[in-house]
Motif scaffolding. Structure first.
Motif, PDB file in Angstrom:
ATOM      1  N   GLY A  84      68.365  49.333  20.353  1.00 14.72           N
ATOM      2  CA  GLY A  84      69.798  49.553  20.234  1.00 14.72           C
ATOM      3  C   GLY A  84      70.636  48.362  20.657  1.00 14.72           C
ATOM      4  O   GLY A  84      71.660  48.055  20.034  1.00 14.72           O
ATOM      5  N   ILE A  85      70.229  47.676  21.730  1.00 17.06           N
ATOM      6  CA  ILE A  85      70.987  46.516  22.205  1.00 17.06           C
ATOM      7  C   ILE A  85      70.952  45.395  21.165  1.00 17.06           C
ATOM      8  O   ILE A  85      71.978  44.785  20.849  1.00 17.06           O
ATOM      9  N   ALA A  86      69.768  45.130  20.601  1.00 17.73           N
ATOM     10  CA  ALA A  86      69.653  44.089  19.573  1.00 17.73           C
ATOM     11  C   ALA A  86      70.453  44.465  18.331  1.00 17.73           C
ATOM     12  O   ALA A  86      71.087  43.609  17.697  1.00 17.73           O
ATOM     13  N   PHE A  87      70.450  45.752  17.994  1.00 17.40           N
ATOM     14  CA  PHE A  87      71.196  46.208  16.814  1.00 17.40           C
ATOM     15  C   PHE A  87      72.701  46.011  16.994  1.00 17.40           C
ATOM     16  O   PHE A  87      73.388  45.500  16.104  1.00 17.40           O
ATOM     17  N   ILE A  88      73.223  46.416  18.153  1.00 15.78           N
ATOM     18  CA  ILE A  88      74.673  46.300  18.352  1.00 15.78           C
ATOM     19  C   ILE A  88      75.096  44.832  18.403  1.00 15.78           C
ATOM     20  O   ILE A  88      76.180  44.461  17.941  1.00 15.78           O
ATOM     21  N   ARG A  89      74.215  43.967  18.930  1.00  8.94           N
ATOM     22  CA  ARG A  89      74.523  42.534  18.928  1.00  8.94           C
ATOM     23  C   ARG A  89      74.571  41.990  17.501  1.00  8.94           C
ATOM     24  O   ARG A  89      75.463  41.208  17.149  1.00  8.94           O
ATOM     25  N   ALA A  90      73.599  42.412  16.676  1.00  9.31           N
ATOM     26  CA  ALA A  90      73.582  41.975  15.272  1.00  9.31           C
ATOM     27  C   ALA A  90      74.808  42.497  14.533  1.00  9.31           C
ATOM     28  O   ALA A  90      75.436  41.779  13.746  1.00  9.31           O
TER      29      ALA A  90
ATOM     30  N   VAL B 267      76.548  62.203   6.999  1.00 11.86           N
ATOM     31  CA  VAL B 267      75.588  61.573   7.906  1.00 11.86           C
ATOM     32  C   VAL B 267      74.504  60.825   7.139  1.00 11.86           C
ATOM     33  O   VAL B 267      73.981  61.311   6.133  1.00 11.86           O
ATOM     34  N   LYS B 268      74.182  59.629   7.632  1.00 11.39           N
ATOM     35  CA  LYS B 268      72.996  58.888   7.214  1.00 11.39           C
ATOM     36  C   LYS B 268      72.172  58.625   8.469  1.00 11.39           C
ATOM     37  O   LYS B 268      72.721  58.488   9.570  1.00 11.39           O
ATOM     38  N   THR B 269      70.848  58.527   8.303  1.00 11.10           N
ATOM     39  CA  THR B 269      69.983  58.317   9.465  1.00 11.10           C
ATOM     40  C   THR B 269      69.080  57.113   9.255  1.00 11.10           C
ATOM     41  O   THR B 269      68.794  56.716   8.123  1.00 11.10           O
ATOM     42  N   ALA B 270      68.638  56.551  10.382  1.00 12.11           N
ATOM     43  CA  ALA B 270      67.708  55.424  10.353  1.00 12.11           C
ATOM     44  C   ALA B 270      66.792  55.522  11.565  1.00 12.11           C
ATOM     45  O   ALA B 270      67.229  55.936  12.642  1.00 12.11           O
ATOM     46  N   PRO B 271      65.514  55.121  11.423  1.00 14.73           N
ATOM     47  CA  PRO B 271      64.567  55.226  12.533  1.00 14.73           C
ATOM     48  C   PRO B 271      64.607  54.050  13.504  1.00 14.73           C
ATOM     49  O   PRO B 271      64.001  54.117  14.571  1.00 14.73           O
ATOM     50  N   ASP B 272      65.285  52.969  13.133  1.00 16.56           N
ATOM     51  CA  ASP B 272      65.363  51.806  14.017  1.00 16.56           C
ATOM     52  C   ASP B 272      66.547  50.935  13.609  1.00 16.56           C
ATOM     53  O   ASP B 272      67.216  51.186  12.601  1.00 16.56           O
ATOM     54  N   GLY B 273      66.782  49.888  14.397  1.00 16.06           N
ATOM     55  CA  GLY B 273      67.930  49.032  14.152  1.00 16.06           C
ATOM     56  C   GLY B 273      67.867  48.260  12.849  1.00 16.06           C
ATOM     57  O   GLY B 273      68.896  48.004  12.219  1.00 16.06           O
ATOM     58  N   ILE B 274      66.659  47.889  12.430  1.00 17.25           N
ATOM     59  CA  ILE B 274      66.522  47.131  11.184  1.00 17.25           C
ATOM     60  C   ILE B 274      66.986  47.956   9.994  1.00 17.25           C
ATOM     61  O   ILE B 274      67.782  47.503   9.165  1.00 17.25           O
ATOM     62  N   ARG B 275      66.492  49.191   9.905  1.00 11.74           N
ATOM     63  CA  ARG B 275      66.886  50.062   8.794  1.00 11.74           C
ATOM     64  C   ARG B 275      68.376  50.404   8.882  1.00 11.74           C
ATOM     65  O   ARG B 275      69.067  50.466   7.855  1.00 11.74           O
TER      66      ARG B 275
ATOM     67  N   MET C  64      63.978  51.670  20.921  1.00 12.32           N
ATOM     68  CA  MET C  64      63.400  51.913  19.598  1.00 12.32           C
ATOM     69  C   MET C  64      62.470  50.768  19.240  1.00 12.32           C
ATOM     70  O   MET C  64      62.645  49.641  19.720  1.00 12.32           O
ATOM     71  N   PRO C  65      61.486  51.008  18.372  1.00 12.81           N
ATOM     72  CA  PRO C  65      60.612  49.918  17.914  1.00 12.81           C
ATOM     73  C   PRO C  65      61.349  49.010  16.926  1.00 12.81           C
ATOM     74  O   PRO C  65      62.421  49.345  16.427  1.00 12.81           O
ATOM     75  N   ASN C  66      60.768  47.861  16.650  1.00 10.42           N
ATOM     76  CA  ASN C  66      61.257  46.884  15.661  1.00 10.42           C
ATOM     77  C   ASN C  66      62.567  46.219  16.090  1.00 10.42           C
ATOM     78  O   ASN C  66      62.617  45.016  16.298  1.00 10.42           O
ATOM     79  N   MET C  67      63.634  46.996  16.197  1.00 11.51           N
ATOM     80  CA  MET C  67      64.903  46.470  16.711  1.00 11.51           C
ATOM     81  C   MET C  67      65.543  47.556  17.553  1.00 11.51           C
ATOM     82  O   MET C  67      65.893  48.618  17.039  1.00 11.51           O
TER      83      MET C  67
END
Length: 254
Positions: free
Chosen positions: A60-66, A28-36, A55-58
């Motif tokens: 979940g929807i923005a992350f999955i699109r990226a 497992v790896k973890t991240a606090p937001d989509g950017i990380r 989540m702040p910064n990015m």
């Protein structure tokens, strides 16, 4: 064991999910937001992503699109973690490519069941693909081996045709020709002619057979056709080839 990326801004929940997955032998790896999370993808490349929606910064929807804009990451399945429960919210996530949802609060058992179901399906898919590849490879080996044996056996017969050899192969002419193109990248005529020319070159270098004898033994049917075919393929006549390339001490006739 699967490689799982957990993307969650709530530290306690993030650590709790990570601990449960590690106890089930997942990496497992973890991240606090989509950017990380996106920064981790090139070095971690997970089998599955658990991702919070809000989540702040990015988010979940923005992350999955990226993620989906990159071919290397597009196939990584995503389970969304969310407290949002409206049908519109669920449909939005599914439209973006999420394969499932975990609705807060959720039980540890539900988390592990959903994770294990997805990773098991991935493993089964990989095994199925490997089995198909192995079966395909075995089919190719058997076909090429059988074709080569029959070509060696019958090539000296000047009346040999693709129809006759396909009967020996116990398959239709069209199926044999498709397989030749698929596995050997040549059609029957090209393979037969190449085989005969290689045999002829060996006879020229290793024996004292006359050109007529070589033409007969290799299935060319006539000396003129043999001479024309050999010169077309090698840029010189059979006699010139023998003079230039045979060893100084000739080997006895075979």
């Amino acid at each position: 064991m699967a490689k799982i990326l957990v993307v969650e801004d709530d530290l306690q929940l993030r650590e709790n999910i990570s601990e449960q997955l590690q106890l089930s032998n997942h990496e497992v790896k973890t991240a606090p937001d989509g950017i990380r999370a996106f920064e981790l993808l090139p070095t971690f490349l997970p089998n599955l992503i658990l991702c919070d929606v809000m989540m702040p910064n990015m988010d979940g929807i923005a992350f999955i699109r990226a993620k989906n804009r990159h071919a290397l990451y597009r196939s990584i399945p995503v389970i969304f973690i969310t407290a949002l429960v409206t049908e519109q919210d669920k449909l939005l996530g599914l439209e973006e490519g999420a394969v499932d949802y975990l609705f807060k609060p959720f039980l540890h058992k539900e988390l592990l069941l959903k994770v294990n179901n997805i990773t098991r399906r991935q493993t089964e898919l990989v095994l199925h693909q490997l089995e198909q590849a192995s079966a395909h490879q075995e089919t190719e080996i058997q076909f090429v081996k059988r074709f080569s044996e029959l070509l060696e056996q019958h090539a000296r017969n000047p009346s040999l045709t693709a129809d006759k050899l396909s009967l020996e192969m116990n398959m239709s002419l069209s199926a044999m020709q498709r397989n030749l193109k698929k596995y050997l990248r040549r059609n029957f005529s090209e393979l037969l002619k190449g085989h005969r020319l290689r045999k002829a070159a060996a006879f020229l270098l290793e024996t004292d057979y006359s050109l007529q004898q070589i033409a007969d033994r290799c299935g060319f049917g006539s000396l003129s056709y043999f001479s024309f075919s050999f010169k077309e393929a090698n840029g010189m006549s059979p006699l010139r080839f023998r003079q230039q390339h045979r060893p100084k001490t000739a080997l006895p006739n075979k």
